[in-house]
Write a protein that holds these residues in place. Structure first.
Motif, PDB file in Angstrom:
ATOM      1  N   VAL A 145       0.852  -1.319  -0.101  1.00 29.62           N
ATOM      2  CA  VAL A 145       0.040   0.131  -0.027  1.00 29.62           C
ATOM      3  C   VAL A 145       0.933   1.279  -0.173  1.00 29.62           C
ATOM      4  O   VAL A 145       1.667   1.385   0.670  1.00 29.62           O
ATOM      5  N   ILE A 149       0.476   8.085   1.177  1.00 29.26           N
ATOM      6  CA  ILE A 149      -0.738   8.684   1.499  1.00 29.26           C
ATOM      7  C   ILE A 149      -1.071   8.000   2.883  1.00 29.26           C
ATOM      8  O   ILE A 149      -1.659   8.899   3.527  1.00 29.26           O
ATOM      9  N   THR A 150      -0.611   6.852   3.144  1.00 27.33           N
ATOM     10  CA  THR A 150      -1.404   6.407   4.378  1.00 27.33           C
ATOM     11  C   THR A 150      -0.357   6.951   5.758  1.00 27.33           C
ATOM     12  O   THR A 150      -1.099   7.547   6.557  1.00 27.33           O
ATOM     13  N   LEU A 152       0.907  10.230   5.326  1.00 23.53           N
ATOM     14  CA  LEU A 152       0.230  11.436   5.454  1.00 23.53           C
ATOM     15  C   LEU A 152      -1.197  11.674   6.322  1.00 23.53           C
ATOM     16  O   LEU A 152      -1.479  12.465   7.132  1.00 23.53           O
ATOM     17  N   LEU A 153      -2.209  10.556   5.979  1.00 25.91           N
ATOM     18  CA  LEU A 153      -3.522  10.473   6.400  1.00 25.91           C
ATOM     19  C   LEU A 153      -3.341  10.274   7.992  1.00 25.91           C
ATOM     20  O   LEU A 153      -4.373  10.762   8.806  1.00 25.91           O
ATOM     21  N   TYR A 156      -3.487  13.498  10.161  1.00 25.00           N
ATOM     22  CA  TYR A 156      -4.831  13.753  10.650  1.00 25.00           C
ATOM     23  C   TYR A 156      -5.428  13.209  11.564  1.00 25.00           C
ATOM     24  O   TYR A 156      -6.153  13.636  12.627  1.00 25.00           O
ATOM     25  N   ILE A 157      -5.251  11.989  11.536  1.00 26.39           N
ATOM     26  CA  ILE A 157      -6.018  10.934  12.740  1.00 26.39           C
ATOM     27  C   ILE A 157      -5.579  11.290  13.980  1.00 26.39           C
ATOM     28  O   ILE A 157      -5.985  11.219  14.815  1.00 26.39           O
ATOM     29  N   ILE A 284      10.365  17.570   6.094  1.00 27.81           N
ATOM     30  CA  ILE A 284      10.344  16.976   4.736  1.00 27.81           C
ATOM     31  C   ILE A 284      11.512  17.841   3.857  1.00 27.81           C
ATOM     32  O   ILE A 284      12.184  17.523   3.348  1.00 27.81           O
ATOM     33  N   ILE A 285      11.268  19.168   4.087  1.00 28.15           N
ATOM     34  CA  ILE A 285      12.018  20.114   3.337  1.00 28.15           C
ATOM     35  C   ILE A 285      13.469  20.053   3.652  1.00 28.15           C
ATOM     36  O   ILE A 285      14.502  19.845   2.828  1.00 28.15           O
ATOM     37  N   ALA A 329       9.834  26.777   1.862  1.00 24.79           N
ATOM     38  CA  ALA A 329       9.536  25.935   0.507  1.00 24.79           C
ATOM     39  C   ALA A 329      10.254  26.259  -0.713  1.00 24.79           C
ATOM     40  O   ALA A 329      10.395  25.638  -1.470  1.00 24.79           O
TER      41      ALA A 329
ATOM     42  N   LEU B  38       1.718  15.502  -5.932  1.00 24.18           N
ATOM     43  CA  LEU B  38       1.318  15.448  -4.565  1.00 24.18           C
ATOM     44  C   LEU B  38       1.028  16.810  -4.153  1.00 24.18           C
ATOM     45  O   LEU B  38       0.626  16.904  -2.948  1.00 24.18           O
ATOM     46  N   GLU B  41      -3.468  19.016  -2.552  1.00 25.44           N
ATOM     47  CA  GLU B  41      -3.636  19.929  -1.357  1.00 25.44           C
ATOM     48  C   GLU B  41      -3.347  21.329  -1.578  1.00 25.44           C
ATOM     49  O   GLU B  41      -4.369  22.072  -1.166  1.00 25.44           O
ATOM     50  N   LEU B  95       5.402  17.413  -2.938  1.00 23.24           N
ATOM     51  CA  LEU B  95       5.180  17.656  -1.406  1.00 23.24           C
ATOM     52  C   LEU B  95       5.436  19.128  -1.063  1.00 23.24           C
ATOM     53  O   LEU B  95       4.754  19.630  -0.463  1.00 23.24           O
ATOM     54  N   ILE B  99       3.191  22.073   0.555  1.00 25.67           N
ATOM     55  CA  ILE B  99       3.523  23.057   1.758  1.00 25.67           C
ATOM     56  C   ILE B  99       3.335  24.500   1.192  1.00 25.67           C
ATOM     57  O   ILE B  99       3.056  25.381   1.993  1.00 25.67           O
ATOM     58  N   SER B 220      -8.058  20.683   4.715  1.00 24.00           N
ATOM     59  CA  SER B 220      -8.063  19.576   5.720  1.00 24.00           C
ATOM     60  C   SER B 220      -7.945  18.119   4.921  1.00 24.00           C
ATOM     61  O   SER B 220      -8.695  17.348   5.513  1.00 24.00           O
ATOM     62  N   GLY B 221      -7.082  18.014   4.345  1.00 14.26           N
ATOM     63  CA  GLY B 221      -6.639  16.644   3.892  1.00 14.26           C
ATOM     64  C   GLY B 221      -7.393  16.248   2.680  1.00 14.26           C
ATOM     65  O   GLY B 221      -7.250  15.112   2.134  1.00 14.26           O
ATOM     66  N   TRP B 224      -5.511  15.077  -0.130  1.00 17.10           N
ATOM     67  CA  TRP B 224      -4.658  13.789  -0.098  1.00 17.10           C
ATOM     68  C   TRP B 224      -5.800  12.663  -0.480  1.00 17.10           C
ATOM     69  O   TRP B 224      -5.501  11.486  -0.695  1.00 17.10           O
ATOM     70  N   ILE B 225      -7.168  12.608   0.074  1.00 19.62           N
ATOM     71  CA  ILE B 225      -8.192  11.897  -0.081  1.00 19.62           C
ATOM     72  C   ILE B 225      -8.369  11.802  -1.540  1.00 19.62           C
ATOM     73  O   ILE B 225      -8.523  10.598  -2.031  1.00 19.62           O
ATOM     74  N   LEU B 227      -5.847  11.941  -3.734  1.00 19.46           N
ATOM     75  CA  LEU B 227      -4.771  11.178  -4.154  1.00 19.46           C
ATOM     76  C   LEU B 227      -5.209   9.889  -4.048  1.00 19.46           C
ATOM     77  O   LEU B 227      -4.945   8.772  -4.924  1.00 19.46           O
ATOM     78  N   ALA B 228      -5.860   9.300  -3.036  1.00 22.57           N
ATOM     79  CA  ALA B 228      -6.077   7.992  -2.541  1.00 22.57           C
ATOM     80  C   ALA B 228      -7.478   7.563  -3.530  1.00 22.57           C
ATOM     81  O   ALA B 228      -7.231   6.436  -3.908  1.00 22.57           O
ATOM     82  N   ILE B 231      -6.217   6.199  -7.007  1.00 23.14           N
ATOM     83  CA  ILE B 231      -5.890   4.774  -6.912  1.00 23.14           C
ATOM     84  C   ILE B 231      -7.055   3.872  -6.638  1.00 23.14           C
ATOM     85  O   ILE B 231      -7.302   2.949  -7.303  1.00 23.14           O
ATOM     86  N   TYR B 274     -10.511   9.823   7.404  1.00 21.12           N
ATOM     87  CA  TYR B 274      -9.168   9.367   7.216  1.00 21.12           C
ATOM     88  C   TYR B 274      -8.690   7.814   7.530  1.00 21.12           C
ATOM     89  O   TYR B 274      -7.958   7.256   6.763  1.00 21.12           O
ATOM     90  N   VAL B 275      -9.705   7.549   8.622  1.00 22.53           N
ATOM     91  CA  VAL B 275      -9.255   6.082   8.855  1.00 22.53           C
ATOM     92  C   VAL B 275      -9.821   5.170   7.634  1.00 22.53           C
ATOM     93  O   VAL B 275      -9.422   4.369   7.328  1.00 22.53           O
ATOM     94  N   ILE B 278      -7.642   5.085   4.769  1.00 26.17           N
ATOM     95  CA  ILE B 278      -6.425   4.104   4.733  1.00 26.17           C
ATOM     96  C   ILE B 278      -7.197   2.763   4.707  1.00 26.17           C
ATOM     97  O   ILE B 278      -6.265   1.886   4.031  1.00 26.17           O
ATOM     98  N   LEU B 281      -7.898   1.802   1.237  1.00 27.80           N
ATOM     99  CA  LEU B 281      -6.644   1.488   0.460  1.00 27.80           C
ATOM    100  C   LEU B 281      -5.854   0.090   0.583  1.00 27.80           C
ATOM    101  O   LEU B 281      -5.587  -0.506  -0.298  1.00 27.80           O
TER     102      LEU B 281
END
Lengths: 352, 307
Positions: A145, A149-150, A152-153, A156-157, A284-285, A329, B38, B41, B95, B99, B220-221, B224-225, B227-228, B231, B274-275, B278, B281
């Motif tokens: 997987v 993406i995982t 990053l997500l 938020y969690i 990351i930067i 950035a 990427l 966002e 990325l 940012i 708020s993400g 990224w969702i 992007l998922a 897929i 978000y959960v 994941i 995916l």
């Protein structure tokens, strides 16, 4: 007629990454100046004030280095994971989770010896970071997987979880307007070493060396590079690429978790939304701009820490702190542009 | 007789899905050509803030939509320039685009935080108190319909036109595409900027209709969702639309769980999308045995070796 073709340079300057960074930084300062001019602020005044208030005195310098700690540690974690050509975009969440794990252990244990206790708490922060990346790591190595993406997500969690905890079970009744967990005891604060500089910075130096050793000098680091480089070579060499990837991710997550633990024990002293202000993203930067080199991450992390402090102080003269983030950035974009000229050359050829 | 709560759920589903779908569709086009971006966002955020500012200052919604689209597309051209022209790493560039997009839009939008729009995108058909699903659909605003048109057009263009076949050829087999004389750089550059334009439209939908106000980090993400979702949709427009409806439904369901008798902390409800993303995916990758059907050249910069 003349035609232009692109060719890869046979020899790449060893210091190319460093020069690219300098060029990128220069470009970023120019872009920052333009933005300031648009807002009718004098860039020279703003930048000199930033410089003065971020490295001009012992106090401000130690503030800057304190700010650099999470950037460096999270950046190192990202670099270790990148050894197997994987990306950790979840450092932000791992920082928070490190702090959460620390607080969990703190609430449920009690040790007389404060040094031993601090050690235990820092270790739980590290483990917390590893736990935080466990699901993305397992799903990557077991099923393939996409880890970008995982990870990053999970940010938020974990941020949602933090807000849940500090508004619920961990809510400090004395903190009315600003939801936060209760403060930890002063006995487990990380001591300062010089001015306001936290001893966390010494831990940071130690972990920079550890990361350098793991990545560049150890057998494991070598195996990680093979595992990340070519699946076939890894098989021939008898290296389990998945195992290396898994371990690299746990270590890398742990570095970010440790950053959260240090931030709690030296700055916020409690779990709150202020544990990280986007450190995981800035990291990351920092990691990318240095080409994932631990010593470079240490230096650029320190510089970006100063930039962040500079950015927060110029708010007092009505300049948005986002200018620092934009400079960070843009530095990387500028460096990428410069990298091109170090890696390729444009040749003019006669067309027949 | 369908109850009001259920209709509200359907309405919220369609809105959440529209937002996610447009951004995902744009990313799909870019990825089809082999360019992973990427920065979704960040691009949504740029589109959202520029559209909102235009709407506050001019109260011209058509112009606002246009400004949102164009500025996000221009913004995505940074990524196209760095990765396609200069052949730098797509992951890093994307990325940083996120940012940079988030901090830049926060900077630009600072003065507009908390301001209220006088004009908001209204439904295309004027329907008061919708009483069935068809009326709910008819009550959606113009961007919802644009999204449907974009879905059909994108599917058609990718499968049935020269331009679409070119994008696919570049994304699947660079060397063959090059030897056939296709202009790889140009194709990828255009595809990336089209992707940025779509993300901009998604952003405009966010600030002119979905929320509608501007505040830091309001995307708020969702990028990224999206992007998922690409897929999830296996790089196919219609399947991505189905995925958007599914994700939109889950996003809409969260805050309504309580009315259906589930007691849940609102903080936990907030993290469910978000959960679920994941988990979806993971399940999807297991079902497809790791082969999600990604374009083969995704993420690989094209460089023609010397001859």
């Amino acid at each position: 007629m003349n035609k232009f073709i692109l060719s890869k340079k046979l020899y790449r300057n060893e210091l190319a990454t460093f020069y690219s960074f300098l060029i990128g930084f220069l470009i970023a300062i120019i872009v920052g100046s333009i933005i300031l001019l648009i807002q009718s602020k004098n860039p020279f005044d703003v930048f000199s004030l930033m410089l003065k208030l971020s490295i001009g005195s012992v106090n401000s310098l130690s503030n800057s280095l304190n700010k650099a700690i999470p950037l460096i540690l999270a950046g190192l974690g990202i670099a270790i994971i990148n050894s197997v050509k994987l990306w950790n975009i979840g450092a932000e969440g791992q920082i928070f989770f490190g702090a959460i794990a620390l607080n969990f252990v703190y609430i449920n244990t009690s040790i007389e010896n404060s040094y031993l206790y601090i050690f235990l708490l820092l270790a739980s922060g590290f483990i917390g970071g590893s736990v935080c990346i466990l699901l993305p790591a397992l799903s990557k190595v077991l099923f393939g997987v996409n880890e970008i993406i995982t990870t990053l997500l999970t940010n938020y969690i974990v941020f949602g979880l933090t807000i849940y905890l500090i508004n619920g079970v961990w809510k400090d009744p004395n903190s009315l307007n600003f939801p936060a967990a209760a403060y930890v005891s002063e006995s487990v604060y990380l001591p300062t070493v010089f001015g306001k500089l936290s001893s966390g910075f010494l831990i940071c130096i130690l972990f920079t060396l550890i990361a350098y050793y793991i990545k560049d000098k150890s057998v494991f680091g070598y195996e990680m590079r093979i595992a990340g480089g070519s699946a076939l070579t890894a098989i021939y060499a008898g290296i389990s690429a998945k195992q290396k990837a898994f371990i690299a991710m746990l270590i890398g997550g742990g570095f970010a978790g440790l950053a959260g633990a240090i931030e709690l024990l030296s700055q916020t002293h409690r779990v709150s939304t202020g544990i990280s202000q986007g450190f995981g993203y800035t990291a990351i930067i920092v990691a990318a701009i240095t080409g994932m080199r631990p010593l470079g991450i240490f230096l650029v992390g320190s510089l970006f820490g100063a930039l962040a402090i500079g950015g927060s102080v110029i708010q007092t003269i009505g300049v948005s702190s986002y200018i620092s983030e934009i400079i960070q950035a843009t530095t990387l974009f500028g460096a990428l542009i410069a990298q091109f000229f170090f890696s390729y050359e444009i040749k003019r050829v006669e067309d027949d | 007789m369908i109850d009001i709560q259920f209709l509200g759920l359907i309405n919220a589903t369609l809105q959440a899905a529209t937002l996610l779908f447009i951004a995902a569709l744009g990313e799909l086009i870019a990825e089809k050509s082999g360019v992973l971006n990427l920065g979704v966002e960040g691009m949504i955020s740029i589109g959202a803030v520029s559209g909102f500012i235009t709407a506050i200052n001019t109260e011209n919604l058509f112009l606002s939509i246009l400004v949102g689209i164009v500025s996000a597309s221009l913004f995505s051209s940074i990524h196209a320039f760095v990765t396609v022209v200069l052949k730098q790493d797509q992951t890093v560039s994307g990325l940083i685009l996120t940012i940079l997009g988030l901090s830049l839009s926060s900077l630009i939008g600072k003065k507009y935080v908390g301001k209220k729009l006088n004009t908001k995108l209204e439904g295309v058909f004027d329907i008061e108190n919708p009483s069935n699903i068809i009326e709910i659909i008819l009550g959606q605003n113009i961007i919802f319909y644009i999204a449907i048109i974009l879905m059909i057009v994108t599917a058609f263009v990718l499968k049935r036109t020269m331009f679409g076949r070119r994008i696919e050829a570049v994304g699947e087999d660079l060397k063959s595409a090059d030897s056939m004389g296709l202009k790889i750089g140009k194709t990828q550059f255009i595809a990336t900027c089209v992707g940025g334009a779509f993300a901009g439209l998604s952003g405009v939908y966010l600030t002119l209709s979905y929320v509608p106000y501007w505040t830091d980090g309001m995307t708020s993400g969702r990028g990224w969702i999206a992007l998922a979702l690409v897929i999830f949709g296996g790089w196919k427009p219609y399947r991505t639309a189905f995925g958007a409806l599914l994700f939109g439904f889950l996003e809409a369901l969260g805050p309504r769980l309580q009315t259906y008798g589930f007691e849940m902390s609102p903080y936990i409800v907030k993290i469910t999308p978000y959960v679920i993303t994941i988990l979806v995916l993971i399940v999807l990758t297991i079902i497809k045995n790791g082969n999600t059907g990604a374009p083969k050249n995704i993420g690989i910069p094209f460089f023609r070796e010397n001859r």
